[in-house]
Design a protein around this motif. Structure first.
Motif, PDB file in Angstrom:
ATOM      1  N   LEU A   4       0.853  -1.181   0.000  1.00 28.74           N
ATOM      2  CA  LEU A   4       0.000   0.000   0.000  1.00 28.74           C
ATOM      3  C   LEU A   4       0.888   1.231   0.000  1.00 28.74           C
ATOM      4  N   TYR A   5       0.809   1.996  -1.075  1.00 23.99           N
ATOM      5  CA  TYR A   5       1.629   3.195  -1.225  1.00 23.99           C
ATOM      6  C   TYR A   5       0.871   4.406  -0.687  1.00 23.99           C
ATOM      7  N   GLY A   6       1.541   5.162   0.190  1.00 24.32           N
ATOM      8  CA  GLY A   6       0.947   6.385   0.697  1.00 24.32           C
ATOM      9  C   GLY A   6       1.098   6.536   2.191  1.00 24.32           C
ATOM     10  N   ASP A   7       1.302   7.757   2.622  1.00 24.55           N
ATOM     11  CA  ASP A   7       1.461   8.084   4.035  1.00 24.55           C
ATOM     12  C   ASP A   7       0.099   8.133   4.708  1.00 24.55           C
ATOM     13  N   SER A   8       0.007   7.580   5.922  1.00 22.55           N
ATOM     14  CA  SER A   8      -1.272   7.562   6.639  1.00 22.55           C
ATOM     15  C   SER A   8      -1.693   8.946   7.116  1.00 22.55           C
ATOM     16  N   ALA A   9      -0.874   9.957   6.871  1.00 23.04           N
ATOM     17  CA  ALA A   9      -1.316  11.333   7.107  1.00 23.04           C
ATOM     18  C   ALA A   9      -2.445  11.685   6.152  1.00 23.04           C
ATOM     19  N   SER A  10      -2.542  10.929   5.068  1.00 24.29           N
ATOM     20  CA  SER A  10      -3.615  11.141   4.084  1.00 24.29           C
ATOM     21  C   SER A  10      -4.883  10.420   4.509  1.00 24.29           C
ATOM     22  N   VAL A  11      -5.990  11.135   4.496  1.00 25.25           N
ATOM     23  CA  VAL A  11      -7.302  10.548   4.773  1.00 25.25           C
ATOM     24  C   VAL A  11      -7.556   9.347   3.866  1.00 25.25           C
ATOM     25  N   PHE A  12      -7.177   9.472   2.619  1.00 26.85           N
ATOM     26  CA  PHE A  12      -7.530   8.461   1.630  1.00 26.85           C
ATOM     27  C   PHE A  12      -6.635   7.229   1.712  1.00 26.85           C
ATOM     28  N   VAL A  13      -5.452   7.370   2.256  1.00 25.37           N
ATOM     29  CA  VAL A  13      -4.601   6.208   2.518  1.00 25.37           C
ATOM     30  C   VAL A  13      -5.140   5.434   3.726  1.00 25.37           C
ATOM     31  N   ARG A  14      -5.684   6.154   4.690  1.00 23.43           N
ATOM     32  CA  ARG A  14      -6.188   5.503   5.901  1.00 23.43           C
ATOM     33  C   ARG A  14      -7.293   4.503   5.600  1.00 23.43           C
ATOM     34  N   SER A  39       8.695   7.962  -5.887  1.00 30.18           N
ATOM     35  CA  SER A  39       9.576   6.988  -6.524  1.00 30.18           C
ATOM     36  C   SER A  39       9.170   6.765  -7.981  1.00 30.18           C
ATOM     37  N   ASP A  40      10.108   6.253  -8.771  1.00 25.57           N
ATOM     38  CA  ASP A  40       9.808   5.926 -10.167  1.00 25.57           C
ATOM     39  C   ASP A  40       8.726   4.855 -10.237  1.00 25.57           C
ATOM     40  N   GLU A  41       8.791   3.888  -9.310  1.00 25.86           N
ATOM     41  CA  GLU A  41       7.802   2.822  -9.269  1.00 25.86           C
ATOM     42  C   GLU A  41       6.404   3.396  -9.074  1.00 25.86           C
ATOM     43  N   PHE A  42       6.291   4.374  -8.170  1.00 24.16           N
ATOM     44  CA  PHE A  42       4.990   4.976  -7.903  1.00 24.16           C
ATOM     45  C   PHE A  42       4.470   5.716  -9.127  1.00 24.16           C
ATOM     46  N   ASN A  43       5.338   6.434  -9.817  1.00 29.28           N
ATOM     47  CA  ASN A  43       4.911   7.175 -11.002  1.00 29.28           C
ATOM     48  C   ASN A  43       4.342   6.261 -12.075  1.00 29.28           C
ATOM     49  N   LYS A  44       4.837   5.040 -12.135  1.00 31.45           N
ATOM     50  CA  LYS A  44       4.386   4.091 -13.151  1.00 31.45           C
ATOM     51  C   LYS A  44       2.976   3.586 -12.881  1.00 31.45           C
ATOM     52  N   ILE A  45       2.595   3.535 -11.610  1.00 24.75           N
ATOM     53  CA  ILE A  45       1.325   2.881 -11.267  1.00 24.75           C
ATOM     54  C   ILE A  45       0.253   3.843 -10.757  1.00 24.75           C
ATOM     55  N   SER A  46       0.581   5.122 -10.677  1.00 21.98           N
ATOM     56  CA  SER A  46      -0.401   6.109 -10.236  1.00 21.98           C
ATOM     57  C   SER A  46      -0.690   7.090 -11.369  1.00 21.98           C
ATOM     58  N   PRO A  47      -1.710   6.843 -12.173  1.00 20.38           N
ATOM     59  CA  PRO A  47      -1.993   7.701 -13.327  1.00 20.38           C
ATOM     60  C   PRO A  47      -2.210   9.168 -12.970  1.00 20.38           C
ATOM     61  N   LEU A  48      -2.782   9.417 -11.777  1.00 21.22           N
ATOM     62  CA  LEU A  48      -3.069  10.789 -11.367  1.00 21.22           C
ATOM     63  C   LEU A  48      -2.012  11.355 -10.420  1.00 21.22           C
TER      64      LEU A  48
END
Length: 219
Positions: A4-14, A39-48
């Motif tokens: 799971l990519y994303g910091d839990s500071a984000s409502v939507f990651v929680r 990261s480069d990996e994240f850029n590949k899999i997060s269209p937005l």
């Protein structure tokens, strides 16, 4: 293994993080912080270029609502989406309400109090906070107060995606130091206090508080 990519500071990651914890599914958390690095990996899999993103083997998926629905479909026990059509519809409604109207109404409290000092290195805009608390919060809090009268959960008698979404957003109020006024909104206040003590929610709160403490010590 699920990542799971994303910091839990984000409502939507929680939201997906809480579901994974509640379902006792092992996963790796990659706390990508869009303020600090991507990261480069994240850029590949997060269209937005937004968080969260989930990787499950070769399968990847963005958007918190889509991810939560996928998790629940693949790991249905316990389910966070009611079987009854009316309850199911209401649960989806509350999730959408939380992700849009509720989030937008109270976002300035968290943004100005927590994110502005940590990442933008300036003082909070008190006027923006006052507008959120005095003008926008009462409407959404009063609506949910009415919906929660005599109820422990928003839908039925169990924790659903509705509760996960709503409590995740109000967690920002808690972390900002602006608790819900229990005199004005007693049902909502009790509801939030009870869920903040739940292990899956508490772990998110602890993570954000720890990161905030580390960041502040470096300023």
């Amino acid at each position: 293994m699920i990542i799971l990519y994303g910091d839990s500071a984000s409502v939507f990651v929680r939201k997906p993080r809480i579901l994974l914890n509640e379902k006792r599914i092992d996963f790796i958390s990659d706390p990508i912080d869009l303020y600090d690095y991507v990261s480069d990996e994240f850029n590949k899999i997060s269209p937005l270029n937004k968080i969260p993103v989930l990787r499950d083997g070769d399968f990847t998926l963005a958007d918190s609502s889509a991810i939560c629905a996928y998790i629940d479909k693949k790991y249905p026990d316990p389910s966070f989406y009611p079987v009854d059509p009316e309850d199911y519809g209401k649960a989806l409604w509350y999730e959408e309400y939380a992700d849009t109207v509720l989030f937008q109404a109270i976002a300035p409290c968290y943004y100005q109090t927590v994110l502005v000092p940590l990442y933008h290195h300036r003082k909070p805009d008190q006027e923006a906070i006052d507008i959120a608390i005095n003008m926008h919060l009462p409407k959404v809090a009063s609506y949910l107060e009415n919906e929660l009268t005599g109820k422990k959960f928003l839908v039925g008698d169990q924790l659903t995606i509705a509760d996960v979404a709503v409590v995740s957003v109000f967690m920002n109020m808690y972390l900002s130091g602006f608790p819900i006024n229990s005199e004005y909104w007693p049902c909502l206040s009790v509801y939030l206090d009870n869920h903040f003590k739940r292990g899956s929610f508490k772990s998110c709160i602890k993570d954000v508080e720890a990161k905030r403490s580390r960041k502040m010590s470096l300023l």
